[in-house]
Design a protein around this motif. Structure first.
Motif, PDB file in Angstrom:
ATOM      1  N   ALA A  75      19.826  -8.231  -7.837  1.00 32.76           N
ATOM      2  CA  ALA A  75      19.232  -7.867  -9.313  1.00 32.76           C
ATOM      3  C   ALA A  75      17.902  -7.415  -9.518  1.00 32.76           C
ATOM      4  O   ALA A  75      17.758  -6.252 -10.289  1.00 32.76           O
ATOM      5  CB  ALA A  75      19.508  -8.902 -10.336  1.00 32.76           C
ATOM      6  N   LEU A  76      16.884  -7.539  -8.635  1.00 30.46           N
ATOM      7  CA  LEU A  76      15.587  -7.128  -8.761  1.00 30.46           C
ATOM      8  C   LEU A  76      15.200  -6.191  -7.787  1.00 30.46           C
ATOM      9  O   LEU A  76      13.986  -5.782  -7.773  1.00 30.46           O
ATOM     10  CB  LEU A  76      14.772  -8.349  -8.821  1.00 30.46           C
ATOM     11  CG  LEU A  76      14.829  -9.380  -9.972  1.00 30.46           C
ATOM     12  CD1 LEU A  76      13.815 -10.706  -9.972  1.00 30.46           C
ATOM     13  CD2 LEU A  76      14.868  -8.680 -11.197  1.00 30.46           C
TER      14      LEU A  76
ATOM     15  N   LEU B 126      19.712 -14.949  -3.573  1.00 30.65           N
ATOM     16  CA  LEU B 126      20.645 -13.722  -3.493  1.00 30.65           C
ATOM     17  C   LEU B 126      20.550 -12.918  -5.051  1.00 30.65           C
ATOM     18  O   LEU B 126      20.667 -11.723  -4.911  1.00 30.65           O
ATOM     19  CB  LEU B 126      22.115 -14.551  -3.613  1.00 30.65           C
ATOM     20  CG  LEU B 126      23.468 -13.509  -3.655  1.00 30.65           C
ATOM     21  CD1 LEU B 126      23.245 -12.336  -2.776  1.00 30.65           C
ATOM     22  CD2 LEU B 126      24.713 -14.090  -3.956  1.00 30.65           C
ATOM     23  N   PHE B 127      20.267 -13.668  -6.085  1.00 29.15           N
ATOM     24  CA  PHE B 127      20.396 -12.931  -7.254  1.00 29.15           C
ATOM     25  C   PHE B 127      18.977 -11.972  -7.501  1.00 29.15           C
ATOM     26  O   PHE B 127      19.165 -11.048  -7.823  1.00 29.15           O
ATOM     27  CB  PHE B 127      20.277 -14.084  -8.410  1.00 29.15           C
ATOM     28  CG  PHE B 127      20.231 -13.412  -9.860  1.00 29.15           C
ATOM     29  CD1 PHE B 127      21.293 -13.173 -10.473  1.00 29.15           C
ATOM     30  CD2 PHE B 127      19.008 -13.038 -10.447  1.00 29.15           C
ATOM     31  CE1 PHE B 127      21.488 -12.512 -11.358  1.00 29.15           C
ATOM     32  CE2 PHE B 127      18.970 -12.519 -11.628  1.00 29.15           C
ATOM     33  CZ  PHE B 127      20.024 -12.243 -12.290  1.00 29.15           C
ATOM     34  N   VAL B 128      17.876 -12.348  -6.717  1.00 24.43           N
ATOM     35  CA  VAL B 128      16.643 -11.765  -6.617  1.00 24.43           C
ATOM     36  C   VAL B 128      16.917 -10.563  -5.872  1.00 24.43           C
ATOM     37  O   VAL B 128      16.619  -9.327  -6.218  1.00 24.43           O
ATOM     38  CB  VAL B 128      15.615 -12.509  -6.178  1.00 24.43           C
ATOM     39  CG1 VAL B 128      14.436 -11.551  -5.824  1.00 24.43           C
ATOM     40  CG2 VAL B 128      14.932 -13.579  -7.017  1.00 24.43           C
TER      41      VAL B 128
ATOM     42  N   ILE C 277      13.280  -0.346 -16.662  1.00 22.81           N
ATOM     43  CA  ILE C 277      14.181  -1.244 -16.133  1.00 22.81           C
ATOM     44  C   ILE C 277      13.443  -2.262 -15.181  1.00 22.81           C
ATOM     45  O   ILE C 277      13.459  -3.437 -15.247  1.00 22.81           O
ATOM     46  CB  ILE C 277      15.299  -0.470 -15.419  1.00 22.81           C
ATOM     47  CG1 ILE C 277      16.127   0.062 -16.499  1.00 22.81           C
ATOM     48  CG2 ILE C 277      15.753  -1.614 -14.372  1.00 22.81           C
ATOM     49  CD1 ILE C 277      16.962  -1.034 -17.258  1.00 22.81           C
ATOM     50  N   ARG C 278      12.473  -1.600 -14.487  1.00 24.48           N
ATOM     51  CA  ARG C 278      11.755  -2.427 -13.346  1.00 24.48           C
ATOM     52  C   ARG C 278      10.594  -3.289 -14.188  1.00 24.48           C
ATOM     53  O   ARG C 278      10.628  -4.459 -13.820  1.00 24.48           O
ATOM     54  CB  ARG C 278      10.986  -1.652 -12.352  1.00 24.48           C
ATOM     55  CG  ARG C 278      12.150  -1.121 -11.512  1.00 24.48           C
ATOM     56  CD  ARG C 278      11.274  -0.337 -10.277  1.00 24.48           C
ATOM     57  NE  ARG C 278      12.304   0.143  -9.300  1.00 24.48           N
ATOM     58  CZ  ARG C 278      11.942   0.757  -8.186  1.00 24.48           C
ATOM     59  NH1 ARG C 278      10.659   1.224  -7.992  1.00 24.48           N
ATOM     60  NH2 ARG C 278      12.789   1.122  -7.321  1.00 24.48           N
ATOM     61  N   MET C 279      10.014  -2.623 -15.118  1.00 31.96           N
ATOM     62  CA  MET C 279       9.108  -3.729 -15.896  1.00 31.96           C
ATOM     63  C   MET C 279      10.025  -4.731 -16.819  1.00 31.96           C
ATOM     64  O   MET C 279       9.458  -5.929 -17.042  1.00 31.96           O
ATOM     65  CB  MET C 279       8.285  -2.839 -16.971  1.00 31.96           C
ATOM     66  CG  MET C 279       7.309  -3.583 -17.921  1.00 31.96           C
ATOM     67  SD  MET C 279       8.125  -3.747 -19.538  1.00 31.96           S
ATOM     68  CE  MET C 279       8.683  -2.112 -20.042  1.00 31.96           C
ATOM     69  N   CYS C 280      11.232  -4.287 -17.356  1.00 30.11           N
ATOM     70  CA  CYS C 280      11.723  -5.171 -18.161  1.00 30.11           C
ATOM     71  C   CYS C 280      12.483  -6.295 -17.271  1.00 30.11           C
ATOM     72  O   CYS C 280      12.555  -7.514 -17.788  1.00 30.11           O
ATOM     73  CB  CYS C 280      13.193  -4.472 -18.828  1.00 30.11           C
ATOM     74  SG  CYS C 280      12.574  -3.691 -20.321  1.00 30.11           S
ATOM     75  N   ASP C 281      13.068  -6.231 -16.028  1.00 29.77           N
ATOM     76  CA  ASP C 281      13.515  -7.086 -15.417  1.00 29.77           C
ATOM     77  C   ASP C 281      12.452  -8.022 -14.995  1.00 29.77           C
ATOM     78  O   ASP C 281      12.780  -9.291 -14.857  1.00 29.77           O
ATOM     79  CB  ASP C 281      14.015  -6.390 -14.022  1.00 29.77           C
ATOM     80  CG  ASP C 281      15.433  -5.679 -14.260  1.00 29.77           C
ATOM     81  OD1 ASP C 281      16.044  -5.890 -15.152  1.00 29.77           O
ATOM     82  OD2 ASP C 281      15.847  -4.938 -13.226  1.00 29.77           O
ATOM     83  N   ALA C 282      11.193  -7.696 -14.654  1.00 29.07           N
ATOM     84  CA  ALA C 282      10.256  -8.614 -14.194  1.00 29.07           C
ATOM     85  C   ALA C 282      10.135  -9.765 -15.325  1.00 29.07           C
ATOM     86  O   ALA C 282       9.569 -10.591 -15.074  1.00 29.07           O
ATOM     87  CB  ALA C 282       8.921  -7.843 -13.817  1.00 29.07           C
ATOM     88  N   HIS C 283      10.083  -9.298 -16.635  1.00 29.76           N
ATOM     89  CA  HIS C 283       9.722 -10.080 -17.556  1.00 29.76           C
ATOM     90  C   HIS C 283      11.023 -10.939 -18.185  1.00 29.76           C
ATOM     91  O   HIS C 283      11.148 -12.050 -18.468  1.00 29.76           O
ATOM     92  CB  HIS C 283       9.326  -9.343 -18.734  1.00 29.76           C
ATOM     93  CG  HIS C 283       7.868  -8.932 -18.739  1.00 29.76           C
ATOM     94  ND1 HIS C 283       7.503  -7.733 -17.954  1.00 29.76           N
ATOM     95  CD2 HIS C 283       6.717  -9.433 -18.777  1.00 29.76           C
ATOM     96  CE1 HIS C 283       6.326  -7.820 -17.748  1.00 29.76           C
ATOM     97  NE2 HIS C 283       5.815  -8.625 -18.351  1.00 29.76           N
TER      98      HIS C 283
END
Length: 201
Positions: A123-124, A118-120, A164-170
């Motif tokens: 949030a992602l 659910l979180f993925v 944001i997409r790059m930061c979220d992945a890390h």
């Protein structure tokens, strides 16, 4: 929390307001408690159909709560960055404070461990949380650019989404199989996107 408690009784005529539903769900989130829609409807004194009509399904309600908390956390961390920080340095300082605050947030940790799938999704993937994060970063980029302290190679919204997409992945690397968040790596990549030398070799 006091504001949330006060607003939880807000009604539109004889009907509970959407704001009251979101505030009640937020209280459960901040208490690190699972969000049970049936229990929430009972707590608010409404039927499940009314709850869904006001706030959408469970995933949509969780996304709304997380988006609001994202906005609150980002603005609080941005306000704490020293005014001496400007341009790309300010953007990176805000991003670092924000990511560390998110990483340390007990409610977020509880949710991601309890319901990782659910979180993925919330949030992602594209949705309210990503939209809110992108808007906030784009606003920060626009402020620094308008003040003549930062050159942008892309429109603020496009660059903000990339950051944001790059930061979220890390930041959420543990959900992707890594042992811990990779905040320093995220900051180095953000620095590269902003056209400055990464902080670490």
């Amino acid at each position: 929390m006091g504001d949330l408690q006060n607003r939880s009784g807000a009604r539109l005529g004889t009907r509970l307001s959407r704001r009251a539903v979101i505030d009640a769900a937020t209280r459960h989130y901040l208490a690190c408690s699972p969000l049970d829609m049936s229990a929430l409807a009972t707590e608010l004194g409404i039927g499940r159909s009314t709850l869904y009509r006001l706030a959408g399904n469970r995933e949509e309600l969780v996304a709304t709560v997380l988006a609001e908390q994202t906005d609150l956390t980002f603005r609080r961390t941005a306000d704490r960055v020293a005014t001496a920080e400007t341009g790309a340095d300010r953007v990176l300082a805000v991003l670092e404070r924000f990511m560390r605050a998110v990483s340390d947030a007990a409610p977020l940790q509880a949710l991601s461990k309890r319901e990782p799938l659910l979180f993925v999704r919330v949030a992602l993937m594209p949705g309210p949380v990503e939209h809110t994060s992108t808007r906030l970063v784009a606003e920060l980029l626009t402020q620094e650019h308008a003040a003549g302290r930062l050159e942008l190679t892309l429109p603020p919204d496009v660059l903000g989404q990339a950051v944001i997409r790059m930061c979220d992945a890390h930041l959420y690397a543990p959900l992707l199989g890594k042992p811990e968040p990779e905040i320093d790596t995220a900051l180095d990549l953000a620095a590269a996107l902003l056209g400055i030398t990464p902080r670490t070799p």
